[in-house]
Scaffold this motif. Structure first.
Motif, PDB file in Angstrom:
ATOM      1  N   HIS A 101      12.555   4.204   1.662  1.00 21.59           N
ATOM      2  CA  HIS A 101      13.484   4.444   2.696  1.00 21.59           C
ATOM      3  C   HIS A 101      14.219   3.372   3.401  1.00 21.59           C
ATOM      4  CE1 HIS A 101      10.933   8.137   2.209  1.00 21.59           C
ATOM      5  NE2 HIS A 101      12.032   8.838   2.425  1.00 21.59           N
ATOM      6  N   GLY A 125       1.002  -1.380   0.067  1.00 23.33           N
ATOM      7  CA  GLY A 125       0.046   0.028  -0.046  1.00 23.33           C
ATOM      8  C   GLY A 125       0.855   1.048  -0.058  1.00 23.33           C
ATOM      9  N   ALA A 126       0.152   2.375   0.118  1.00 29.86           N
ATOM     10  CA  ALA A 126       0.866   3.611   0.142  1.00 29.86           C
ATOM     11  C   ALA A 126       2.062   3.749   1.117  1.00 29.86           C
ATOM     12  CB  ALA A 126      -0.023   4.821   0.522  1.00 29.86           C
ATOM     13  N   GLU A 127       1.755   3.259   2.578  1.00 27.88           N
ATOM     14  CA  GLU A 127       2.735   3.473   3.553  1.00 27.88           C
ATOM     15  C   GLU A 127       3.861   2.554   3.465  1.00 27.88           C
ATOM     16  OE1 GLU A 127       2.705   2.278   8.381  1.00 27.88           O
ATOM     17  OE2 GLU A 127       0.791   2.504   7.373  1.00 27.88           O
ATOM     18  N   ALA A 128       3.523   1.079   2.836  1.00 31.13           N
ATOM     19  CA  ALA A 128       4.639   0.215   2.709  1.00 31.13           C
ATOM     20  C   ALA A 128       5.523   0.747   1.563  1.00 31.13           C
ATOM     21  CB  ALA A 128       4.110  -1.236   2.260  1.00 31.13           C
ATOM     22  N   LYS A 129       4.783   1.508   0.487  1.00 28.18           N
ATOM     23  CA  LYS A 129       5.748   1.843  -0.726  1.00 28.18           C
ATOM     24  C   LYS A 129       6.612   3.230  -0.239  1.00 28.18           C
ATOM     25  CE  LYS A 129       5.014   3.642  -5.296  1.00 28.18           C
ATOM     26  NZ  LYS A 129       3.944   4.426  -6.402  1.00 28.18           N
ATOM     27  N   ALA A 130       6.321   3.933   0.624  1.00 29.35           N
ATOM     28  CA  ALA A 130       7.059   4.787   1.227  1.00 29.35           C
ATOM     29  C   ALA A 130       8.158   4.412   2.127  1.00 29.35           C
ATOM     30  CB  ALA A 130       5.971   5.874   2.062  1.00 29.35           C
ATOM     31  N   SER A 131       7.769   3.146   2.664  1.00 26.97           N
ATOM     32  CA  SER A 131       8.930   2.617   3.757  1.00 26.97           C
ATOM     33  C   SER A 131      10.061   1.786   2.793  1.00 26.97           C
ATOM     34  CB  SER A 131       8.163   1.351   4.373  1.00 26.97           C
ATOM     35  OG  SER A 131       9.172   0.715   5.056  1.00 26.97           O
ATOM     36  N   GLY A 149      12.992   0.303   3.589  1.00 20.95           N
ATOM     37  CA  GLY A 149      12.053  -0.784   4.314  1.00 20.95           C
ATOM     38  C   GLY A 149      12.225  -2.084   3.575  1.00 20.95           C
TER      39      GLY A 149
END
Length: 315
Positions: free
Chosen positions: A209, A200-206, A211
């Motif tokens: 950086h 999702g959007a949060e995992a993609k952002a992680s 993740g």
């Protein structure tokens, strides 16, 4: 056609590669026309692997195309489903029996062993393609294809409540191999989605950086739970081979971040030997790097190296 290929390869070196390449291209075109139950179909995977092992780039590229076409065709006809075996590795290794003697001889000459570790051997062979700019795009696509097929197999292998001792196909070496290039191309989300992760959007952002290592650790935990980690002893060697060839800070950072994690440290002795071999590269990277992130990562790796030494005293 196979007899023609045998003759063309036997005379290879005395003439140019045009004849064996032409014969191999004919085989690639024939694959799609073979019936799903053809005994030749899976065997052609090993023909492609053997051609890639020759090491001559024009032959390697057409061998890679043959492997890709065979895997795509087998996947489309359901060869890797549970009713046909135990998954990707099991199906292909079962097909290897028909050409086992010749395949083992080629492995011995090249210095890899599909019999000992299918995933590590295939990764090292695909690494050859990832290192050359003229074959990198094709090797990248084949890696994505393999990751997708293996992810599908792992899904039903992990869901099997009857055969709880069923081994899972290993996906980690293919992920490690593709990550540096995917990072540079900003395709990490696509790679992890292909590998079966819900991004999702949060995992993609992680992922953007650093993740990705945390997601790889999830794969690691599943393999440990299924007792499928025997091949892990070879993964530091794959990382070392990649690090000796990597040039960009982005690629080097992602590889060292994996090396500094818990994922590849299953066997301390092997990891120590690999790290010792990387000592000059580490020193050079620390001296020449202008990236604080990379310098911090290299420090973590050196700490991991230090604590594996006998009689290590942190004071």
């Amino acid at each position: 056609t196979l007899a023609t290929l045998r003759g063309a390869l036997a005379s290879f070196g005395e003439t140019n590669e045009a004849l064996p390449v032409s014969v191999l291209l004919c085989l690639v075109n024939m694959v799609g026309g073979l019936p799903p139950d053809s005994s030749y179909l899976a065997s052609l995977f090993w023909v492609g692997i053997a051609v890639m092992q020759i090491g001559h780039l024009p032959l390697y590229k057409v061998g890679l195309n043959l492997v890709a076409k065979v895997v795509r065709t087998l996947d489309a006809c359901g060869a890797f489903l549970p009713e046909n075996g135990d998954g990707f590795q099991h199906f292909l290794m079962s097909a290897r029996v028909a050409v086992e003697k010749a395949a083992d001889q080629v492995d011995d000459l090249v210095g890899i062993s599909f019999r000992s570790s299918f995933s590590a051997a295939l990764s090292l062979l695909l690494l050859r393609g990832m290192e050359d700019m003229s074959s990198k795009d094709e090797a990248y696509e084949v890696l994505l294809q393999v990751i997708g097929v293996v992810a599908s197999c792992r899904k039903w292998q992990q869901a099997d409540q009857i055969a709880t001792d069923r081994k899972c196909d290993l996906i980690l070496p293919y992920m490690i191999l593709i990550l540096p290039t995917a990072t540079v191309r900003k395709e990490l989300a696509h790679v992890f989605t292909t590998a079966g992760f819900a991004i999702g959007a949060e995992a993609k952002a992680s992922l953007e950086h650093g993740g990705c290592v945390r997601l790889l650790e999830q794969v690691h935990k599943i393999d440990i739970a299924r007792k499928c980690q025997s091949d892990y002893i070879l993964y530091p060697s794959i990382l070392a081979a990649m690090l000796h060839k990597s040039r960009s800070d982005q690629e080097i950072t992602i590889l060292y971040s994996v090396l500094a994690s818990n994922i590849t440290w299953v066997d301390t002795t092997m990891s120590l030997l690999v790290m010792e071999s990387l000592a000059p590269t580490l020193t050079s990277s620390i001296t020449n790097s202008h990236s604080s992130k990379l310098t911090h990562m290299l420090h973590d790796v050196m700490v991991r190296l230090a604590i594996t030494r006998p009689n290590f005293d942190p004071d």
